[in-house]
Motif scaffolding. Structure first.
Motif, PDB file in Angstrom:
ATOM      1  N   ILE A 105      -7.020  -2.652   6.151  1.00  0.00           N
ATOM      2  CA  ILE A 105      -8.307  -3.351   6.227  1.00  0.00           C
ATOM      3  C   ILE A 105      -8.642  -4.026   4.897  1.00  0.00           C
ATOM      4  N   GLY A 106      -8.394  -3.344   3.785  1.00  0.00           N
ATOM      5  CA  GLY A 106      -8.716  -3.916   2.483  1.00  0.00           C
ATOM      6  C   GLY A 106      -7.914  -5.170   2.171  1.00  0.00           C
ATOM      7  N   CYS A 107      -6.625  -5.152   2.485  1.00  0.00           N
ATOM      8  CA  CYS A 107      -5.793  -6.334   2.220  1.00  0.00           C
ATOM      9  C   CYS A 107      -6.190  -7.515   3.111  1.00  0.00           C
ATOM     10  N   VAL A 108      -6.604  -7.237   4.346  1.00  0.00           N
ATOM     11  CA  VAL A 108      -7.056  -8.327   5.232  1.00  0.00           C
ATOM     12  C   VAL A 108      -8.352  -8.925   4.717  1.00  0.00           C
ATOM     13  N   MET A 109      -9.272  -8.099   4.256  1.00  0.00           N
ATOM     14  CA  MET A 109     -10.563  -8.604   3.792  1.00  0.00           C
ATOM     15  C   MET A 109     -10.438  -9.379   2.489  1.00  0.00           C
ATOM     16  N   LEU A 110      -9.567  -8.931   1.584  1.00  0.00           N
ATOM     17  CA  LEU A 110      -9.390  -9.661   0.326  1.00  0.00           C
ATOM     18  C   LEU A 110      -8.542 -10.913   0.527  1.00  0.00           C
ATOM     19  N   ASN A 111      -7.392 -10.734   1.176  1.00  0.00           N
ATOM     20  CA  ASN A 111      -6.511 -11.849   1.533  1.00  0.00           C
ATOM     21  C   ASN A 111      -6.109 -12.677   0.306  1.00  0.00           C
ATOM     22  N   ASN A 112      -5.866 -11.999  -0.820  1.00  0.00           N
ATOM     23  CA  ASN A 112      -5.417 -12.668  -2.029  1.00  0.00           C
ATOM     24  C   ASN A 112      -4.639 -11.665  -2.877  1.00  0.00           C
ATOM     25  N   PHE A 113      -4.405 -12.016  -4.144  1.00  0.00           N
ATOM     26  CA  PHE A 113      -3.614 -11.146  -5.003  1.00  0.00           C
ATOM     27  C   PHE A 113      -4.334  -9.842  -5.342  1.00  0.00           C
ATOM     28  N   TYR A 114      -5.646  -9.785  -5.162  1.00  0.00           N
ATOM     29  CA  TYR A 114      -6.372  -8.533  -5.401  1.00  0.00           C
ATOM     30  C   TYR A 114      -5.985  -7.453  -4.392  1.00  0.00           C
ATOM     31  N   SER A 115      -5.272  -7.851  -3.370  1.00  0.00           N
ATOM     32  CA  SER A 115      -4.784  -6.854  -2.404  1.00  0.00           C
ATOM     33  C   SER A 115      -3.858  -5.847  -3.072  1.00  0.00           C
ATOM     34  N   PHE A 116      -3.182  -6.273  -4.148  1.00  0.00           N
ATOM     35  CA  PHE A 116      -2.324  -5.345  -4.878  1.00  0.00           C
ATOM     36  C   PHE A 116      -3.130  -4.168  -5.421  1.00  0.00           C
ATOM     37  N   ILE A 117      -4.356  -4.437  -5.889  1.00  0.00           N
ATOM     38  CA  ILE A 117      -5.182  -3.371  -6.447  1.00  0.00           C
ATOM     39  C   ILE A 117      -5.484  -2.320  -5.385  1.00  0.00           C
ATOM     40  N   VAL A 118      -5.911  -2.804  -4.220  1.00  0.00           N
ATOM     41  CA  VAL A 118      -6.210  -1.877  -3.114  1.00  0.00           C
ATOM     42  C   VAL A 118      -4.979  -1.066  -2.742  1.00  0.00           C
ATOM     43  N   PHE A 119      -3.853  -1.741  -2.644  1.00  0.00           N
ATOM     44  CA  PHE A 119      -2.622  -1.080  -2.215  1.00  0.00           C
ATOM     45  C   PHE A 119      -2.206   0.005  -3.191  1.00  0.00           C
ATOM     46  N   PHE A 120      -2.119  -0.338  -4.480  1.00  0.00           N
ATOM     47  CA  PHE A 120      -1.587   0.612  -5.453  1.00  0.00           C
ATOM     48  C   PHE A 120      -2.593   1.723  -5.772  1.00  0.00           C
ATOM     49  N   VAL A 121      -3.886   1.427  -5.747  1.00  0.00           N
ATOM     50  CA  VAL A 121      -4.881   2.481  -6.000  1.00  0.00           C
ATOM     51  C   VAL A 121      -4.848   3.527  -4.889  1.00  0.00           C
ATOM     52  N   LEU A 122      -4.876   3.079  -3.645  1.00  0.00           N
ATOM     53  CA  LEU A 122      -4.847   4.027  -2.529  1.00  0.00           C
ATOM     54  C   LEU A 122      -3.511   4.765  -2.465  1.00  0.00           C
ATOM     55  N   LEU A 123      -2.421   4.047  -2.764  1.00  0.00           N
ATOM     56  CA  LEU A 123      -1.119   4.708  -2.767  1.00  0.00           C
ATOM     57  C   LEU A 123      -1.029   5.747  -3.883  1.00  0.00           C
ATOM     58  N   ALA A 124      -1.611   5.437  -5.055  1.00  0.00           N
ATOM     59  CA  ALA A 124      -1.616   6.413  -6.153  1.00  0.00           C
ATOM     60  C   ALA A 124      -2.455   7.635  -5.799  1.00  0.00           C
ATOM     61  N   ILE A 125      -3.591   7.426  -5.137  1.00  0.00           N
ATOM     62  CA  ILE A 125      -4.419   8.558  -4.704  1.00  0.00           C
ATOM     63  C   ILE A 125      -3.648   9.437  -3.724  1.00  0.00           C
ATOM     64  N   LEU A 126      -2.965   8.776  -2.770  1.00  0.00           N
ATOM     65  CA  LEU A 126      -2.185   9.521  -1.780  1.00  0.00           C
ATOM     66  C   LEU A 126      -1.094  10.344  -2.444  1.00  0.00           C
ATOM     67  N   LEU A 127      -0.329   9.724  -3.347  1.00  0.00           N
ATOM     68  CA  LEU A 127       0.751  10.444  -4.015  1.00  0.00           C
ATOM     69  C   LEU A 127       0.215  11.553  -4.910  1.00  0.00           C
ATOM     70  N   GLY A 128      -0.893  11.291  -5.620  1.00  0.00           N
ATOM     71  CA  GLY A 128      -1.466  12.309  -6.494  1.00  0.00           C
ATOM     72  C   GLY A 128      -1.942  13.530  -5.729  1.00  0.00           C
ATOM     73  N   VAL A 129      -2.638  13.298  -4.639  1.00  0.00           N
ATOM     74  CA  VAL A 129      -3.135  14.430  -3.847  1.00  0.00           C
ATOM     75  C   VAL A 129      -1.979  15.200  -3.216  1.00  0.00           C
ATOM     76  N   CYS A 130      -0.981  14.470  -2.698  1.00  0.00           N
ATOM     77  CA  CYS A 130       0.170  15.137  -2.076  1.00  0.00           C
ATOM     78  C   CYS A 130       0.948  15.969  -3.093  1.00  0.00           C
ATOM     79  N   LEU A 131       1.165  15.409  -4.299  1.00  0.00           N
ATOM     80  CA  LEU A 131       1.861  16.173  -5.333  1.00  0.00           C
ATOM     81  C   LEU A 131       1.042  17.380  -5.787  1.00  0.00           C
ATOM     82  N   GLY A 132      -0.287  17.196  -5.899  1.00  0.00           N
ATOM     83  CA  GLY A 132      -1.136  18.326  -6.257  1.00  0.00           C
ATOM     84  C   GLY A 132      -1.099  19.437  -5.219  1.00  0.00           C
TER      85      GLY A 132
END
Length: 299
Positions: A174-201
């Motif tokens: 949803i975030g990448c569709v709403m931004l529809n520009n290069f800022y989509s990278f921020i949404v992608f990597f932030v959420l992916l980092a949260i996912l990996l951090g919580v899973c590793l924890g």
């Protein structure tokens, strides 16, 4: 669960994600304003925001998904469950056709964005988010261990990562569709980092809890062994005490027997002494009589 029923369930869970993916990917190419309403002649009567397609996406996604979950989770006969899952699959396929038809009509009556690099990046990241969402739907069926909601460990280490994976996939898409520009990278990597951090924890906590459980188990075994050793030592001490008591009793009995024997011997010796004394007295008396007789004879 049989293989055929498992395939039906996975298919019924995956098809709603495909509908959601189709609608979101089409939004990456649309302008901010799209044709939102048509009359009976097919003419556009209202223009609206492209984000109104989220309503279509969520409706076409949730209705067959809820139906599939109900027929999968609720206890019922196999025939009813199979018919319900097949109905969910047919509904999803019909929704896919309706979604494609709506997208074609809207794109023919709306201004489309040029397919530039920004839209390509947004489309790829949206596709990755939808892939995570689909994987979250399939993951419970690939795991051999069923999640038991009554166990705290299963809720923490199994259910929470699954829900987080689902939310991260949905948020990225949803975030990448709403931004529809290069800022989509921020949404992608932030959420992916949260996912990996919580899973590793959670993975670290799981290993720590397993180690603590192993230590507790070893301590229990050691305590049991120590208790067994203590019992054995106490039993040995009791046996030694009993043997010492038996030896003391035996010695006491021997002493009593020896004392009784000694008393008997002393009594016998006293009797012999008295007899000897009597014999001596009789002998002395006889000697005195013989002496008196001899005196008489001399007279």
């Amino acid at each position: 669960m049989k293989k055929s029923e498992k395939i039906l369930t996975i298919t019924a869970m995956v098809l709603p994600c495909i509908i959601f993916t189709i609608v979101l990917l089409s939004m990456c190419f649309m302008h901010k304003e799209i044709a939102a309403h048509f009359n009976s002649q097919g003419e556009v009567t209202r223009y609206g925001s492209r984000y109104e397609l989220f309503i279509v996406a969520f409706l076409f996604y949730l209705i067959p998904l809820i139906m599939a979950i109900v027929f999968h989770k609720v206890e019922m006969s196999k025939v009813t469950r199979t018919c319900g899952l097949c109905g969910s699959i047919i509904m999803s396929l019909s929704f896919i056709g309706v979604a494609i038809y709506l997208i074609v009509i809207i794109s023919n009556n709306s201004i489309m964005n040029p397919f530039v690099l920004e839209q390509r990046v947004s489309m790829i990241l949206t596709l990755l988010g939808c892939a995570l969402l689909t994987y979250a739907h399939v993951l419970p069926f690939t795991n051999k261990k069923k999640i038991n909601l009554k166990l705290k460990s299963d809720i923490i280490f199994e259910l929470i990562p699954l829900m987080l994976l689902y939310l991260c996939g949905m948020g990225i898409a949803i975030g990448c569709v709403m931004l529809n520009n290069f800022y989509s990278f921020i949404v992608f990597f932030v959420l992916l980092a949260i996912l990996l951090g919580v899973c590793l924890g959670l993975r670290y906590l799981q290993k720590k809890s397993l180690k603590s459980a192993v230590v507790v188990g070893e301590n229990k075994v050691l305590s049991e062994e120590q208790s067994v050793d203590i019992l054995q030592d106490s039993n040995a001490n009791n046996e030694l005490e009993n043997s010492s008591k038996n030896a003391q009793d035996f010695n006491n009995v021997n002493e009593l027997e020896n004392n009784s024997v000694n008393e008997q011997d002393s009594d016998n010796n006293k009797g012999l002494d008295s007899i000897n004394d009597k014999e001596l007295d009789s002998n002395n008396y006889k000697e005195q009589e013989s002496i008196s007789d001899s005196k008489i004879d001399n007279v």
